[in-house]
Write a protein that holds these residues in place. Structure first.
Motif, mmCIF file in Angstrom:
data_model
loop_
_atom_site.group_PDB
_atom_site.id
_atom_site.type_symbol
_atom_site.label_atom_id
_atom_site.label_comp_id
_atom_site.label_asym_id
_atom_site.label_seq_id
_atom_site.Cartn_x
_atom_site.Cartn_y
_atom_site.Cartn_z
ATOM 1 N N ALA A 143 0.827 -1.208 0.000
ATOM 2 C CA ALA A 143 0.000 0.000 0.000
ATOM 3 C C ALA A 143 0.861 1.258 0.000
ATOM 4 C CB ALA A 143 -0.928 -0.017 1.208
ATOM 5 N N ALA A 144 1.923 1.261 0.809
ATOM 6 C CA ALA A 144 2.798 2.435 0.882
ATOM 7 C C ALA A 144 3.488 2.685 -0.458
ATOM 8 C CB ALA A 144 3.834 2.236 1.989
ATOM 9 N N LEU A 145 3.902 1.608 -1.135
ATOM 10 C CA LEU A 145 4.551 1.762 -2.431
ATOM 11 C C LEU A 145 3.595 2.362 -3.459
ATOM 12 C CD1 LEU A 145 6.883 1.354 -4.385
ATOM 13 C CD2 LEU A 145 6.125 -1.024 -4.679
ATOM 14 N N CYS A 146 2.361 1.888 -3.468
ATOM 15 C CA CYS A 146 1.372 2.438 -4.410
ATOM 16 C C CYS A 146 1.144 3.925 -4.170
ATOM 17 C CB CYS A 146 0.055 1.675 -4.300
ATOM 18 S SG CYS A 146 0.064 0.094 -5.140
ATOM 19 N N LEU A 147 1.086 4.325 -2.920
ATOM 20 C CA LEU A 147 0.879 5.736 -2.612
ATOM 21 C C LEU A 147 2.063 6.580 -3.073
ATOM 22 C CD1 LEU A 147 -0.734 5.522 0.941
ATOM 23 C CD2 LEU A 147 -1.849 6.115 -1.225
ATOM 24 N N GLN A 148 3.270 6.055 -2.964
ATOM 25 C CA GLN A 148 4.444 6.788 -3.435
ATOM 26 C C GLN A 148 4.429 6.936 -4.950
ATOM 27 O OE1 GLN A 148 8.402 5.934 -1.652
ATOM 28 N NE2 GLN A 148 7.300 4.394 -0.450
ATOM 29 N N ILE A 149 4.128 5.849 -5.638
ATOM 30 C CA ILE A 149 4.105 5.887 -7.107
ATOM 31 C C ILE A 149 3.008 6.819 -7.600
ATOM 32 C CG2 ILE A 149 3.636 4.505 -9.172
ATOM 33 C CD1 ILE A 149 5.032 2.171 -7.775
ATOM 34 N N ALA A 150 1.873 6.845 -6.891
ATOM 35 C CA ALA A 150 0.748 7.686 -7.303
ATOM 36 C C ALA A 150 1.087 9.169 -7.275
ATOM 37 C CB ALA A 150 -0.468 7.417 -6.405
ATOM 38 N N ARG A 151 2.153 9.535 -6.576
ATOM 39 C CA ARG A 151 2.539 10.949 -6.492
ATOM 40 C C ARG A 151 3.536 11.354 -7.575
ATOM 41 N NH1 ARG A 151 2.895 9.387 -0.809
ATOM 42 N NH2 ARG A 151 1.002 10.086 0.272
ATOM 43 N N ILE A 152 3.912 10.434 -8.457
ATOM 44 C CA ILE A 152 4.865 10.761 -9.525
ATOM 45 C C ILE A 152 4.250 11.805 -10.457
ATOM 46 C CG2 ILE A 152 6.067 9.883 -11.564
ATOM 47 C CD1 ILE A 152 6.414 7.231 -10.113
ATOM 48 N N ASP A 153 4.994 12.839 -10.755
ATOM 49 C CA ASP A 153 4.520 13.893 -11.650
ATOM 50 C C ASP A 153 4.271 13.325 -13.043
ATOM 51 O OD1 ASP A 153 3.954 16.465 -12.660
ATOM 52 O OD2 ASP A 153 6.019 16.673 -13.350
ATOM 53 N N GLY A 154 3.095 13.630 -13.598
ATOM 54 C CA GLY A 154 2.775 13.187 -14.945
ATOM 55 C C GLY A 154 2.022 11.879 -15.003
ATOM 56 N N LEU A 155 1.847 11.193 -13.883
ATOM 57 C CA LEU A 155 1.131 9.926 -13.865
ATOM 58 C C LEU A 155 -0.340 10.146 -14.217
ATOM 59 C CD1 LEU A 155 2.029 6.977 -12.912
ATOM 60 C CD2 LEU A 155 0.646 7.448 -10.902
ATOM 61 N N THR A 156 -0.887 9.293 -15.096
ATOM 62 C CA THR A 156 -2.308 9.385 -15.441
ATOM 63 C C THR A 156 -3.122 8.253 -14.848
ATOM 64 O OG1 THR A 156 -1.994 8.149 -17.498
ATOM 65 C CG2 THR A 156 -1.785 10.550 -17.616
ATOM 66 N N GLY A 157 -2.464 7.211 -14.366
ATOM 67 C CA GLY A 157 -3.185 6.096 -13.767
ATOM 68 C C GLY A 157 -2.211 5.101 -13.163
ATOM 69 N N LEU A 158 -2.723 4.261 -12.256
ATOM 70 C CA LEU A 158 -1.894 3.243 -11.613
ATOM 71 C C LEU A 158 -2.690 1.959 -11.468
ATOM 72 C CD1 LEU A 158 0.543 2.152 -10.070
ATOM 73 C CD2 LEU A 158 -0.338 3.296 -8.019
ATOM 74 N N THR A 159 -2.197 0.903 -12.073
ATOM 75 C CA THR A 159 -2.783 -0.419 -11.918
ATOM 76 C C THR A 159 -1.814 -1.272 -11.120
ATOM 77 O OG1 THR A 159 -4.002 -0.286 -13.994
ATOM 78 C CG2 THR A 159 -3.602 -2.482 -13.112
ATOM 79 N N ASP A 160 -2.251 -1.735 -9.961
ATOM 80 C CA ASP A 160 -1.360 -2.567 -9.138
ATOM 81 C C ASP A 160 -1.766 -4.028 -9.220
ATOM 82 O OD1 ASP A 160 -3.506 -2.159 -6.701
ATOM 83 O OD2 ASP A 160 -2.168 -3.862 -6.342
ATOM 84 N N ARG A 161 -0.761 -4.852 -9.365
ATOM 85 C CA ARG A 161 -0.954 -6.306 -9.341
ATOM 86 C C ARG A 161 0.026 -6.903 -8.343
ATOM 87 N NH1 ARG A 161 -1.308 -6.341 -15.933
ATOM 88 N NH2 ARG A 161 -3.401 -5.462 -16.044
ATOM 89 N N LEU A 162 0.094 -6.236 -7.204
ATOM 90 C CA LEU A 162 1.032 -6.634 -6.158
ATOM 91 C C LEU A 162 0.435 -7.715 -5.263
ATOM 92 C CD1 LEU A 162 2.277 -3.079 -5.137
ATOM 93 C CD2 LEU A 162 3.607 -4.812 -6.374
ATOM 94 N N THR A 163 1.297 -8.570 -4.776
ATOM 95 C CA THR A 163 0.916 -9.547 -3.767
ATOM 96 C C THR A 163 1.825 -9.352 -2.561
ATOM 97 O OG1 THR A 163 2.448 -11.221 -4.615
ATOM 98 C CG2 THR A 163 0.223 -11.200 -5.534
ATOM 99 N N TRP A 164 1.485 -9.982 -1.456
ATOM 100 C CA TRP A 164 2.321 -9.860 -0.257
ATOM 101 C C TRP A 164 2.306 -11.182 0.500
ATOM 102 C CZ3 TRP A 164 -2.127 -7.097 -1.228
ATOM 103 C CH2 TRP A 164 -3.275 -7.509 -0.519
ATOM 104 N N ASP A 165 3.301 -11.353 1.346
ATOM 105 C CA ASP A 165 3.436 -12.580 2.124
ATOM 106 C C ASP A 165 2.659 -12.509 3.436
ATOM 107 O OD1 ASP A 165 5.116 -13.773 0.242
ATOM 108 O OD2 ASP A 165 6.872 -12.783 1.074
ATOM 109 N N ILE A 166 2.600 -11.352 4.043
ATOM 110 C CA ILE A 166 1.954 -11.194 5.352
ATOM 111 C C ILE A 166 0.919 -10.069 5.282
ATOM 112 C CG2 ILE A 166 2.298 -10.660 7.798
ATOM 113 C CD1 ILE A 166 5.211 -11.585 7.427
ATOM 114 N N ASP A 167 -0.304 -10.372 5.677
ATOM 115 C CA ASP A 167 -1.326 -9.327 5.767
ATOM 116 C C ASP A 167 -1.301 -8.747 7.173
ATOM 117 O OD1 ASP A 167 -3.445 -7.627 5.689
ATOM 118 O OD2 ASP A 167 -4.925 -9.107 5.007
ATOM 119 N N ASP A 168 -0.507 -7.706 7.335
ATOM 120 C CA ASP A 168 -0.349 -7.114 8.657
ATOM 121 C C ASP A 168 -1.466 -6.155 9.018
ATOM 122 O OD1 ASP A 168 0.390 -5.347 6.701
ATOM 123 O OD2 ASP A 168 2.033 -4.445 7.862
#
Length: 232
Positions: free
Chosen positions: A200-225
């Motif tokens: 989630a933190a990584l997606c929020l960082q990428i979403a702030r990139i200048d010029g971004l028009t959209g973000l599709t995440d297909r991330l998985t994780w090992d631990i649901d903290d």
């Protein structure tokens, strides 16, 4: 192992649920071509034909004495004159640039974002746009090829920035699992992180990139903290 930072396997993630505006990373002034040839309103027909041919472009700017753009002349304007559509009004030998040009010209400034310029070209079915400075003086010409090159560079720059963010120590990303693409300003990221919070933190960082028009995440994780403890 769980899948997706949000609820779906492919999701649009932006802080506050908003979507960034179209890419403004590159400005027109950085990708335009310098106008090699222009004519004045009183340039005669034969000279206009020679100038447009020499420019090897689809349009020829018509500028006033002070350098401001009065209009543009296209190859189709000249062909129409040759075909006699305006000869009935004035003899071909007397036609001047002011009789042939389309005025007022649709222009962009050198500070316009490439996405806005692209929208203008598409909306008006244009092939070239004169570029002017803050005082309306001609400083360049913008073609579809110029825009495509700029947008391609934007995509690569955005991808590189997203990749750099993802590989920064502490993100929890497993480097060998990471795949990042950028298409027309939209980042598609796939891979695995240590925890759901990391993803989630990584997606929020990428979403702030200048010029971004959209973000599709297909991330998985090992631990649901973020999941409540058993029995809670």
């Amino acid at each position: 192992m769980s899948h997706s930072v949000l609820d779906g396997a492919s999701s649009d993630a932006f802080p506050g649920g908003g979507v960034p505006s179209p890419s403004t990373r590159t400005r027109v002034g950085a990708c335009m071509s310098r106008p090699g040839v222009a004519v004045t309103p009183r340039t005669d027909f034969a000279t206009v034909v020679a100038a447009l041919t020499a420019s090897r472009r689809g349009v020829l700017p018509v500028v006033a004495v002070d350098g401001t753009v009065d209009g543009v002349i296209s190859a189709s304007d000249l062909l129409a004159a040759y075909a006699g559509e305006r000869v009935a009004v004035r003899g071909r030998g007397e036609l001047l640039a002011r009789d042939l040009m389309t005025s007022p010209a649709i222009t962009v400034t050198d500070g316009t974002g490439v996405a806005d310029a692209l929208a203008l070209l598409t909306r008006h079915s244009l092939h070239h746009l004169p570029v002017v400075d803050g005082d309306g003086r001609l400083v360049g010409l913008l073609s579809p090829h110029d825009l495509l090159d700029a947008l391609r560079r934007d995509d690569e720059a955005i991808r590189t920035e997203a990749l750099t963010l993802a590989l920064t120590p502490g993100t929890g990303v497993v480097p060998s699992s990471l795949h990042v693409r950028c298409e027309r300003g939209r980042v598609i990221i796939a891979g695995r992180t240590r925890t759901r919070s990391d993803a989630a933190a990584l997606c929020l960082q990428i979403a702030r990139i200048d010029g971004l028009t959209g973000l599709t995440d297909r991330l998985t994780w090992d631990i649901d903290d973020t999941a409540p403890p058993n029995g809670a």
